[in-house]
Design a protein around this motif. Structure first.
Motif, PDB file in Angstrom:
ATOM      1  N   ASP A  75      -5.100  14.686 -11.313  1.00 37.94           N
ATOM      2  CA  ASP A  75      -3.678  14.502 -11.036  1.00 37.94           C
ATOM      3  C   ASP A  75      -3.469  13.773  -9.714  1.00 37.94           C
ATOM      4  O   ASP A  75      -2.604  12.903  -9.600  1.00 37.94           O
ATOM      5  CB  ASP A  75      -2.950  15.851 -10.987  1.00 37.94           C
ATOM      6  N   LYS A  76      -4.260  14.120  -8.713  1.00 29.80           N
ATOM      7  CA  LYS A  76      -4.158  13.482  -7.405  1.00 29.80           C
ATOM      8  C   LYS A  76      -4.492  11.992  -7.504  1.00 29.80           C
ATOM      9  O   LYS A  76      -3.789  11.144  -6.944  1.00 29.80           O
ATOM     10  CB  LYS A  76      -5.108  14.179  -6.429  1.00 29.80           C
ATOM     11  N   GLN A  77      -5.565  11.673  -8.236  1.00 26.93           N
ATOM     12  CA  GLN A  77      -5.966  10.277  -8.407  1.00 26.93           C
ATOM     13  C   GLN A  77      -4.911   9.501  -9.195  1.00 26.93           C
ATOM     14  O   GLN A  77      -4.596   8.356  -8.859  1.00 26.93           O
ATOM     15  CB  GLN A  77      -7.319  10.193  -9.105  1.00 26.93           C
ATOM     16  N   LEU A  78      -4.367  10.125 -10.252  1.00 24.39           N
ATOM     17  CA  LEU A  78      -3.318   9.469 -11.041  1.00 24.39           C
ATOM     18  C   LEU A  78      -2.095   9.171 -10.184  1.00 24.39           C
ATOM     19  O   LEU A  78      -1.512   8.085 -10.283  1.00 24.39           O
ATOM     20  CB  LEU A  78      -2.916  10.343 -12.230  1.00 24.39           C
ATOM     21  N   ALA A  79      -1.694  10.118  -9.340  1.00 23.48           N
ATOM     22  CA  ALA A  79      -0.528   9.920  -8.480  1.00 23.48           C
ATOM     23  C   ALA A  79      -0.762   8.769  -7.507  1.00 23.48           C
ATOM     24  O   ALA A  79       0.135   7.946  -7.280  1.00 23.48           O
ATOM     25  CB  ALA A  79      -0.194  11.206  -7.735  1.00 23.48           C
ATOM     26  N   ALA A  80      -1.962   8.695  -6.937  1.00 21.26           N
ATOM     27  CA  ALA A  80      -2.276   7.614  -5.999  1.00 21.26           C
ATOM     28  C   ALA A  80      -2.264   6.254  -6.701  1.00 21.26           C
ATOM     29  O   ALA A  80      -1.721   5.277  -6.176  1.00 21.26           O
ATOM     30  CB  ALA A  80      -3.633   7.866  -5.339  1.00 21.26           C
ATOM     31  N   LEU A  81      -2.861   6.205  -7.897  1.00 18.04           N
ATOM     32  CA  LEU A  81      -2.867   4.949  -8.654  1.00 18.04           C
ATOM     33  C   LEU A  81      -1.462   4.550  -9.074  1.00 18.04           C
ATOM     34  O   LEU A  81      -1.090   3.372  -8.996  1.00 18.04           O
ATOM     35  CB  LEU A  81      -3.776   5.076  -9.876  1.00 18.04           C
ATOM     36  N   ARG A  82      -0.675   5.528  -9.513  1.00 18.80           N
ATOM     37  CA  ARG A  82       0.703   5.252  -9.925  1.00 18.80           C
ATOM     38  C   ARG A  82       1.506   4.691  -8.746  1.00 18.80           C
ATOM     39  O   ARG A  82       2.265   3.738  -8.901  1.00 18.80           O
ATOM     40  CB  ARG A  82       1.375   6.515 -10.456  1.00 18.80           C
ATOM     41  N   LYS A  83       1.307   5.251  -7.561  1.00 17.41           N
ATOM     42  CA  LYS A  83       2.016   4.778  -6.375  1.00 17.41           C
ATOM     43  C   LYS A  83       1.646   3.327  -6.067  1.00 17.41           C
ATOM     44  O   LYS A  83       2.517   2.498  -5.788  1.00 17.41           O
ATOM     45  CB  LYS A  83       1.685   5.677  -5.185  1.00 17.41           C
ATOM     46  N   LYS A  84       0.354   3.007  -6.144  1.00 18.24           N
ATOM     47  CA  LYS A  84      -0.096   1.635  -5.889  1.00 18.24           C
ATOM     48  C   LYS A  84       0.427   0.675  -6.956  1.00 18.24           C
ATOM     49  O   LYS A  84       0.875  -0.433  -6.646  1.00 18.24           O
ATOM     50  CB  LYS A  84      -1.622   1.575  -5.829  1.00 18.24           C
ATOM     51  N   LEU A  85       0.363   1.115  -8.221  1.00 14.83           N
ATOM     52  CA  LEU A  85       0.863   0.270  -9.306  1.00 14.83           C
ATOM     53  C   LEU A  85       2.366   0.049  -9.182  1.00 14.83           C
ATOM     54  O   LEU A  85       2.857  -1.061  -9.425  1.00 14.83           O
ATOM     55  CB  LEU A  85       0.527   0.885 -10.663  1.00 14.83           C
ATOM     56  N   GLU A  86       3.092   1.081  -8.816  1.00 13.85           N
ATOM     57  CA  GLU A  86       4.546   0.960  -8.669  1.00 13.85           C
ATOM     58  C   GLU A  86       4.891  -0.022  -7.546  1.00 13.85           C
ATOM     59  O   GLU A  86       5.804  -0.831  -7.678  1.00 13.85           O
ATOM     60  CB  GLU A  86       5.171   2.326  -8.391  1.00 13.85           C
ATOM     61  N   ARG A  88       3.032  -2.542  -6.628  1.00 15.96           N
ATOM     62  CA  ARG A  88       2.721  -3.877  -7.163  1.00 15.96           C
ATOM     63  C   ARG A  88       3.810  -4.334  -8.131  1.00 15.96           C
ATOM     64  O   ARG A  88       4.216  -5.495  -8.133  1.00 15.96           O
ATOM     65  CB  ARG A  88       1.360  -3.879  -7.878  1.00 15.96           C
ATOM     66  N   ARG A  89       4.293  -3.418  -8.981  1.00 13.94           N
ATOM     67  CA  ARG A  89       5.348  -3.764  -9.942  1.00 13.94           C
ATOM     68  C   ARG A  89       6.613  -4.203  -9.214  1.00 13.94           C
ATOM     69  O   ARG A  89       7.231  -5.210  -9.576  1.00 13.94           O
ATOM     70  CB  ARG A  89       5.674  -2.581 -10.848  1.00 13.94           C
ATOM     71  N   LYS A  90       6.962  -3.494  -8.165  1.00 16.02           N
ATOM     72  CA  LYS A  90       8.163  -3.855  -7.411  1.00 16.02           C
ATOM     73  C   LYS A  90       8.018  -5.233  -6.789  1.00 16.02           C
ATOM     74  O   LYS A  90       8.968  -6.019  -6.776  1.00 16.02           O
ATOM     75  CB  LYS A  90       8.454  -2.804  -6.336  1.00 16.02           C
ATOM     76  N   ALA A  91       6.820  -5.504  -6.256  1.00 13.52           N
ATOM     77  CA  ALA A  91       6.587  -6.816  -5.651  1.00 13.52           C
ATOM     78  C   ALA A  91       6.698  -7.923  -6.695  1.00 13.52           C
ATOM     79  O   ALA A  91       7.295  -8.977  -6.438  1.00 13.52           O
ATOM     80  CB  ALA A  91       5.213  -6.851  -4.976  1.00 13.52           C
ATOM     81  N   VAL A  92       6.132  -7.693  -7.876  1.00 13.23           N
ATOM     82  CA  VAL A  92       6.192  -8.687  -8.947  1.00 13.23           C
ATOM     83  C   VAL A  92       7.631  -8.848  -9.437  1.00 13.23           C
ATOM     84  O   VAL A  92       8.110  -9.973  -9.631  1.00 13.23           O
ATOM     85  CB  VAL A  92       5.249  -8.307 -10.117  1.00 13.23           C
ATOM     86  N   ASP A  93       8.346  -7.732  -9.615  1.00 15.14           N
ATOM     87  CA  ASP A  93       9.745  -7.803 -10.044  1.00 15.14           C
ATOM     88  C   ASP A  93      10.590  -8.570  -9.036  1.00 15.14           C
ATOM     89  O   ASP A  93      11.433  -9.387  -9.409  1.00 15.14           O
ATOM     90  CB  ASP A  93      10.338  -6.395 -10.218  1.00 15.14           C
ATOM     91  N   GLU A  94      10.334  -8.323  -7.762  1.00 16.85           N
ATOM     92  CA  GLU A  94      11.077  -9.004  -6.696  1.00 16.85           C
ATOM     93  C   GLU A  94      10.804 -10.505  -6.736  1.00 16.85           C
ATOM     94  O   GLU A  94      11.726 -11.314  -6.695  1.00 16.85           O
ATOM     95  CB  GLU A  94      10.669  -8.418  -5.348  1.00 16.85           C
ATOM     96  N   LEU A  95       9.536 -10.853  -6.844  1.00 24.21           N
ATOM     97  CA  LEU A  95       9.167 -12.264  -6.874  1.00 24.21           C
ATOM     98  C   LEU A  95       9.728 -12.947  -8.127  1.00 24.21           C
ATOM     99  O   LEU A  95      10.208 -14.085  -8.062  1.00 24.21           O
ATOM    100  CB  LEU A  95       7.645 -12.417  -6.809  1.00 24.21           C
ATOM    101  N   THR A  96       9.697 -12.251  -9.247  1.00 21.21           N
ATOM    102  CA  THR A  96      10.256 -12.803 -10.490  1.00 21.21           C
ATOM    103  C   THR A  96      11.753 -13.053 -10.325  1.00 21.21           C
ATOM    104  O   THR A  96      12.273 -14.098 -10.741  1.00 21.21           O
ATOM    105  CB  THR A  96       9.991 -11.847 -11.663  1.00 21.21           C
ATOM    106  N   ALA A  97      12.446 -12.119  -9.715  1.00 21.17           N
ATOM    107  CA  ALA A  97      13.889 -12.282  -9.487  1.00 21.17           C
ATOM    108  C   ALA A  97      14.148 -13.450  -8.538  1.00 21.17           C
ATOM    109  O   ALA A  97      15.075 -14.243  -8.758  1.00 21.17           O
ATOM    110  CB  ALA A  97      14.477 -10.993  -8.921  1.00 21.17           C
ATOM    111  N   PHE A  98      13.347 -13.562  -7.486  1.00 26.71           N
ATOM    112  CA  PHE A  98      13.511 -14.677  -6.547  1.00 26.71           C
ATOM    113  C   PHE A  98      13.291 -16.008  -7.249  1.00 26.71           C
ATOM    114  O   PHE A  98      14.020 -16.986  -7.021  1.00 26.71           O
ATOM    115  CB  PHE A  98      12.536 -14.547  -5.371  1.00 26.71           C
TER     116      PHE A  98
END
Length: 120
Positions: A75-86, A88-98
């Motif tokens: 669970d701890k590893q999943l939470a850390a990976l989810r945080k990193k992926l989230e 990255r997703r925000k950065a990609v979404d932001e760049l896509t919007a720009f």
């Protein structure tokens, strides 16, 4: 099997130590155990062995927490990976919007060019 005596800290009883009989030879300090009490089965931690032979109730069994600890680590590893992926997703979404904005607005396109040069 030889009967041994252990002291157990039952968390729900204000830290008072209770003595129990056991025939489980490999109990160690810190082991989680199920004990038979006048209030039914309770969970406690072994504090150590004792020479007090007045105990009348038994340690029922040692609790194997290995699988549970593995689940918690997963669970701890999943939470850390989810945080990193989230992130990255925000950065990609932001760049896509720009980029979408830049395709419709020349001033935004110029700003995006500067922005992309700085993030690389």
């Amino acid at each position: 099997m030889k009967t041994l005596y252990v002291q157990v800290d039952i968390n729900s009883y204000n830290g008072k130590l209770y003595d129990f009989k056991t025939d489980i030879a490999d109990l160690q300090k810190g082991d989680v155990v199920v004990v038979d009490t006048i209030n039914g089965m309770l969970i406690g931690k072994v504090v150590g062995y004792t020479d007090d032979t007045k105990a009348t109730k038994w340690v029922i069994d040692k609790v194997d927490t290995t699988a549970h600890k593995a689940r918690l680590e997963r669970d701890k590893q999943l939470a850390a990976l989810r945080k990193k992926l989230e992130a990255r997703r925000k950065a990609v979404d932001e760049l896509t919007a720009f980029r979408h904005l830049a395709s419709m607005d020349s001033e935004a396109a110029a700003l995006l060019t500067q922005y992309e040069a700085l993030i690389q």
